[in-house]
Design a protein around this motif. Structure first.
Motif, PDB file in Angstrom:
ATOM      1  N   SER A  71       6.443 -10.542  12.881  1.00 46.65           N
ATOM      2  CA  SER A  71       6.896  -9.044  12.895  1.00 46.65           C
ATOM      3  C   SER A  71       8.989  -9.768  13.149  1.00 46.65           C
ATOM      4  CB  SER A  71       7.461  -8.026  14.132  1.00 46.65           C
ATOM      5  OG  SER A  71       7.533  -9.275  15.015  1.00 46.65           O
ATOM      6  N   LEU A  72       9.812  -8.046  12.705  1.00 46.73           N
ATOM      7  CA  LEU A  72      10.980  -8.407  12.809  1.00 46.73           C
ATOM      8  C   LEU A  72      11.667  -8.643  14.198  1.00 46.73           C
ATOM      9  CD1 LEU A  72      13.575  -8.522  10.855  1.00 46.73           C
ATOM     10  CD2 LEU A  72      13.516  -5.809  11.335  1.00 46.73           C
ATOM     11  N   GLY A  73      11.052  -7.794  14.882  1.00 43.66           N
ATOM     12  CA  GLY A  73      11.594  -8.221  16.090  1.00 43.66           C
ATOM     13  C   GLY A  73      11.610  -9.774  17.160  1.00 43.66           C
ATOM     14  N   THR A  74      10.640 -10.095  16.651  1.00 49.11           N
ATOM     15  CA  THR A  74      10.146 -10.976  17.424  1.00 49.11           C
ATOM     16  C   THR A  74      10.909 -13.032  16.306  1.00 49.11           C
ATOM     17  OG1 THR A  74       7.884 -11.398  17.271  1.00 49.11           O
ATOM     18  CG2 THR A  74       8.339 -13.239  17.793  1.00 49.11           C
ATOM     19  N   TRP A  75      11.291 -12.648  15.264  1.00 49.42           N
ATOM     20  CA  TRP A  75      12.501 -13.123  14.279  1.00 49.42           C
ATOM     21  C   TRP A  75      13.562 -13.579  14.699  1.00 49.42           C
ATOM     22  CZ3 TRP A  75      15.689 -11.631  10.181  1.00 49.42           C
ATOM     23  CH2 TRP A  75      15.772 -12.861   9.579  1.00 49.42           C
ATOM     24  N   ILE A  76      13.963 -12.165  14.955  1.00 50.13           N
ATOM     25  CA  ILE A  76      15.839 -11.928  14.854  1.00 50.13           C
ATOM     26  C   ILE A  76      15.547 -12.217  16.714  1.00 50.13           C
ATOM     27  CG2 ILE A  76      17.091  -9.851  16.717  1.00 50.13           C
ATOM     28  CD1 ILE A  76      16.273  -8.591  13.855  1.00 50.13           C
ATOM     29  N   TYR A  77      14.678 -12.260  17.525  1.00 56.07           N
ATOM     30  CA  TYR A  77      14.505 -12.629  18.898  1.00 56.07           C
ATOM     31  C   TYR A  77      14.281 -14.560  19.230  1.00 56.07           C
ATOM     32  CZ  TYR A  77      13.117 -12.926  24.359  1.00 56.07           C
ATOM     33  OH  TYR A  77      13.477 -12.589  25.467  1.00 56.07           O
ATOM     34  N   ARG A  78      14.240 -14.684  18.270  1.00 54.56           N
ATOM     35  CA  ARG A  78      14.062 -16.460  17.873  1.00 54.56           C
ATOM     36  C   ARG A  78      14.771 -17.110  17.237  1.00 54.56           C
ATOM     37  NH1 ARG A  78       9.325 -17.186  14.213  1.00 54.56           N
ATOM     38  NH2 ARG A  78       8.019 -16.288  15.636  1.00 54.56           N
ATOM     39  N   ILE A  79      15.567 -15.955  16.634  1.00 57.47           N
ATOM     40  CA  ILE A  79      16.782 -16.291  16.338  1.00 57.47           C
ATOM     41  C   ILE A  79      18.167 -16.614  17.153  1.00 57.47           C
ATOM     42  CG2 ILE A  79      19.433 -15.858  15.053  1.00 57.47           C
ATOM     43  CD1 ILE A  79      17.353 -14.602  13.378  1.00 57.47           C
ATOM     44  N   ALA A  80      17.699 -15.257  18.138  1.00 56.31           N
ATOM     45  CA  ALA A  80      18.315 -15.090  19.494  1.00 56.31           C
ATOM     46  C   ALA A  80      18.922 -16.470  20.447  1.00 56.31           C
ATOM     47  CB  ALA A  80      18.445 -13.711  19.693  1.00 56.31           C
ATOM     48  N   THR A  81      17.510 -16.065  20.472  1.00 61.44           N
ATOM     49  CA  THR A  81      17.701 -18.060  21.449  1.00 61.44           C
ATOM     50  C   THR A  81      17.686 -18.949  20.786  1.00 61.44           C
ATOM     51  OG1 THR A  81      14.971 -16.743  22.129  1.00 61.44           O
ATOM     52  CG2 THR A  81      15.270 -19.214  23.019  1.00 61.44           C
ATOM     53  N   ASN A  82      17.384 -18.730  19.666  1.00 59.64           N
ATOM     54  CA  ASN A  82      18.464 -20.888  19.440  1.00 59.64           C
ATOM     55  C   ASN A  82      20.055 -20.723  19.836  1.00 59.64           C
ATOM     56  OD1 ASN A  82      15.819 -21.879  18.745  1.00 59.64           O
ATOM     57  ND2 ASN A  82      16.306 -21.150  16.464  1.00 59.64           N
ATOM     58  N   VAL A 104      27.080 -14.369  21.924  1.00 58.80           N
ATOM     59  CA  VAL A 104      25.664 -14.919  21.045  1.00 58.80           C
ATOM     60  C   VAL A 104      25.466 -13.739  20.173  1.00 58.80           C
ATOM     61  CG1 VAL A 104      23.149 -15.648  21.318  1.00 58.80           C
ATOM     62  CG2 VAL A 104      25.273 -16.013  22.810  1.00 58.80           C
ATOM     63  N   VAL A 105      25.189 -12.352  20.671  1.00 60.16           N
ATOM     64  CA  VAL A 105      24.946 -11.496  19.700  1.00 60.16           C
ATOM     65  C   VAL A 105      25.355 -11.149  18.889  1.00 60.16           C
ATOM     66  CG1 VAL A 105      24.527  -8.903  19.937  1.00 60.16           C
ATOM     67  CG2 VAL A 105      23.998  -9.890  22.038  1.00 60.16           C
ATOM     68  N   GLN A 106      26.131 -11.191  18.954  1.00 58.25           N
ATOM     69  CA  GLN A 106      27.395 -11.481  17.143  1.00 58.25           C
ATOM     70  C   GLN A 106      26.265 -11.992  16.527  1.00 58.25           C
ATOM     71  OE1 GLN A 106      30.245  -9.261  16.978  1.00 58.25           O
ATOM     72  NE2 GLN A 106      31.245  -8.451  18.881  1.00 58.25           N
ATOM     73  N   SER A 107      26.822 -13.763  17.074  1.00 59.57           N
ATOM     74  CA  SER A 107      26.227 -14.565  16.000  1.00 59.57           C
ATOM     75  C   SER A 107      25.009 -14.108  15.443  1.00 59.57           C
ATOM     76  CB  SER A 107      26.577 -15.879  16.405  1.00 59.57           C
ATOM     77  OG  SER A 107      25.364 -16.029  17.788  1.00 59.57           O
ATOM     78  N   THR A 108      24.277 -13.392  16.155  1.00 64.84           N
ATOM     79  CA  THR A 108      23.149 -13.375  16.139  1.00 64.84           C
ATOM     80  C   THR A 108      22.384 -12.400  15.140  1.00 64.84           C
ATOM     81  OG1 THR A 108      21.510 -14.240  18.264  1.00 64.84           O
ATOM     82  CG2 THR A 108      20.718 -12.690  17.088  1.00 64.84           C
ATOM     83  N   PHE A 109      23.270 -11.519  15.118  1.00 63.74           N
ATOM     84  CA  PHE A 109      23.544 -10.736  13.995  1.00 63.74           C
ATOM     85  C   PHE A 109      23.812 -10.703  12.550  1.00 63.74           C
ATOM     86  CE2 PHE A 109      21.061  -6.688  15.574  1.00 63.74           C
ATOM     87  CZ  PHE A 109      20.876  -7.191  17.213  1.00 63.74           C
ATOM     88  N   ILE A 110      24.589 -11.822  12.687  1.00 59.66           N
ATOM     89  CA  ILE A 110      25.246 -12.009  11.785  1.00 59.66           C
ATOM     90  C   ILE A 110      24.225 -13.292  10.825  1.00 59.66           C
ATOM     91  CG2 ILE A 110      27.119 -13.335  11.011  1.00 59.66           C
ATOM     92  CD1 ILE A 110      29.272 -12.607  12.658  1.00 59.66           C
ATOM     93  N   LYS A 111      23.442 -14.062  11.255  1.00 55.16           N
ATOM     94  CA  LYS A 111      22.995 -14.723  11.135  1.00 55.16           C
ATOM     95  C   LYS A 111      20.810 -13.867  10.084  1.00 55.16           C
ATOM     96  CE  LYS A 111      23.445 -19.298  12.869  1.00 55.16           C
ATOM     97  NZ  LYS A 111      23.775 -20.511  13.918  1.00 55.16           N
ATOM     98  N   VAL A 112      20.860 -12.819  11.255  1.00 52.72           N
ATOM     99  CA  VAL A 112      19.934 -12.370  11.187  1.00 52.72           C
ATOM    100  C   VAL A 112      20.700 -11.784   9.496  1.00 52.72           C
ATOM    101  CG1 VAL A 112      18.837  -9.902  11.450  1.00 52.72           C
ATOM    102  CG2 VAL A 112      18.839 -11.454  13.031  1.00 52.72           C
ATOM    103  N   CYS A 113      21.614 -11.318   9.288  1.00 56.58           N
ATOM    104  CA  CYS A 113      22.103 -10.210   8.813  1.00 56.58           C
ATOM    105  C   CYS A 113      22.106 -11.610   7.156  1.00 56.58           C
ATOM    106  CB  CYS A 113      23.385  -9.470   8.295  1.00 56.58           C
ATOM    107  SG  CYS A 113      22.879  -8.120   8.997  1.00 56.58           S
ATOM    108  N   ALA A 114      22.396 -12.596   6.875  1.00 61.99           N
ATOM    109  CA  ALA A 114      22.587 -13.314   6.190  1.00 61.99           C
ATOM    110  C   ALA A 114      20.661 -14.056   5.857  1.00 61.99           C
ATOM    111  CB  ALA A 114      23.393 -15.051   6.424  1.00 61.99           C
ATOM    112  N   ALA A 115      20.204 -13.921   6.460  1.00 62.66           N
ATOM    113  CA  ALA A 115      19.256 -14.534   6.403  1.00 62.66           C
ATOM    114  C   ALA A 115      17.584 -13.738   5.777  1.00 62.66           C
ATOM    115  CB  ALA A 115      18.203 -15.285   7.590  1.00 62.66           C
ATOM    116  N   LEU A 116      18.564 -12.632   6.009  1.00 59.17           N
ATOM    117  CA  LEU A 116      17.666 -11.840   5.633  1.00 59.17           C
ATOM    118  C   LEU A 116      16.933 -11.755   4.163  1.00 59.17           C
ATOM    119  CD1 LEU A 116      18.863  -7.638   6.879  1.00 59.17           C
ATOM    120  CD2 LEU A 116      16.382  -8.909   7.481  1.00 59.17           C
ATOM    121  N   PRO A 117      17.539 -12.438   3.018  1.00 57.22           N
ATOM    122  CA  PRO A 117      16.437 -12.603   1.850  1.00 57.22           C
ATOM    123  C   PRO A 117      15.185 -13.574   2.066  1.00 57.22           C
ATOM    124  CG  PRO A 117      18.924 -12.132   1.680  1.00 57.22           C
ATOM    125  CD  PRO A 117      18.482 -12.749   3.060  1.00 57.22           C
TER     126      PRO A 117
END
Lengths: 225, 69
Positions: free
Chosen positions: A77-88, A57-70
């Protein structure tokens, strides 16, 4: 063995970090992971109760975060956004493990109410909220021991502090089912902690004598007499 | 029991609140359950404040997979 020492304090400011990430600065990427991976991992581990799946989950979260950054618009906040992606990501993994059946909701409502067994008072401890290592281990273990439907609800409602409606929407279940599962989860966690915390307060002055018959509490069925 | 949970969440209707409080005044067992339930919630609310450290090497593996992608 730690890598070369780099000064990441230039990315302490979130705006600077975002700018660095958009420039594809590898140091910014390192900072992103250092800052947010512990929380994402803790989250994933609590939801999945499996270290290998949590890592996935951590791997896929950061991959999605980097892809969705644009597309990150800074609405949260960035933290809240990342946290939401991780939960999903974690919830999607849980859904793939075992499909949800609506029948579960029915089955749960037919089970008898859980009756608290542990009736010793805990000493109020202002330090408790700081969660010393042992207490943290106890609660994490108790959470991991919950059946998945109960665990997921208590994490979203009581750790993430989502509303009943938000939790219901995220999980695709009714608000009523959220409440039933939440109540059961809380009672079980209370029981698990009571065993540990009551023994820690043994010997402390406690004017309350516990009832000799656990299970004599009234069932909640309307106005109490 | 559901009443104690709703009460803690501020979701118990006012009439039932009064009934429950009346009952709590007379029932030490229920007071203990309510108090310990409340403490359980406070512990849960603070769970994310200091996440445990990552397992060793996980950080390196994440960075490696991001750079490879």
């Amino acid at each position: 063995m730690p890598g070369p020492i780099i000064d990441l304090s230039i990315y302490d400011d979130e705006a600077a970090l975002l700018a660095g990430l958009r420039r594809h600065d590898p140091d910014a990427c390192t900072c992103l992971v250092k800052r947010f991976a512990p929380l994402v991992y803790a989250r994933a581990l609590r939801l999945t109760a499996d270290a290998d799946e949590a890592e996935g989950v951590v791997q896929s979260t950061f991959i999605k975060v980097c892809a969705a950054l644009p597309n990150f618009d800074g609405a949260s906040s960035l933290g809240t956004w990342i946290y939401r992606i991780a939960t999903n990501e974690a919830l999607m993994l849980l859904r793939r493990r075992k499909p949800q059946i609506a029948l579960e909701d029915v089955a749960e409502s037919l089970q008898p109410d859980e009756v608290p067994q542990q009736l010793h008072a805990w000493s109020p401890d202002p330090q408790r909220v700081a969660l010393d290592g042992e207490l943290r281990a106890q609660i994490e273990q108790a959470i991991a021991a919950l059946p998945e439907p109960l665990r997921v609800v208590v994490l979203l409602r009581d750790v993430d502090e989502l509303s009943t409606e938000e939790t219901a929407a995220q999980l695709g279940i009714s608000p009523g089912a959220v409440k039933v599962r939440l109540h059961r989860a809380r009672l079980r966690l209370r029981e698990a902690l009571a065993g540990y915390l009551a023994s820690r307060t043994e010997g402390a002055h406690d004017p309350h004598e516990p009832s000799s018959q656990p299970g004599t509490l009234p069932r909640a069925r309307g106005p109490v007499e | 029991m559901a009443q104690l949970n709703d009460y803690l969440d501020g979701e118990l209707p006012a009439g039932l609140c009064a009934e429950l409080e009346h009952h709590l005044a007379a029932c030490p067992d229920c007071r203990v359950v309510l108090d310990t339930l409340g403490q359980t919630l406070r512990i849960l609310h603070h769970l994310d404040e200091a996440p445990p450290p990552l397992p060793p090497d996980l950080e390196a593996r994440i960075l490696a997979s991001l750079r490879a992608g």
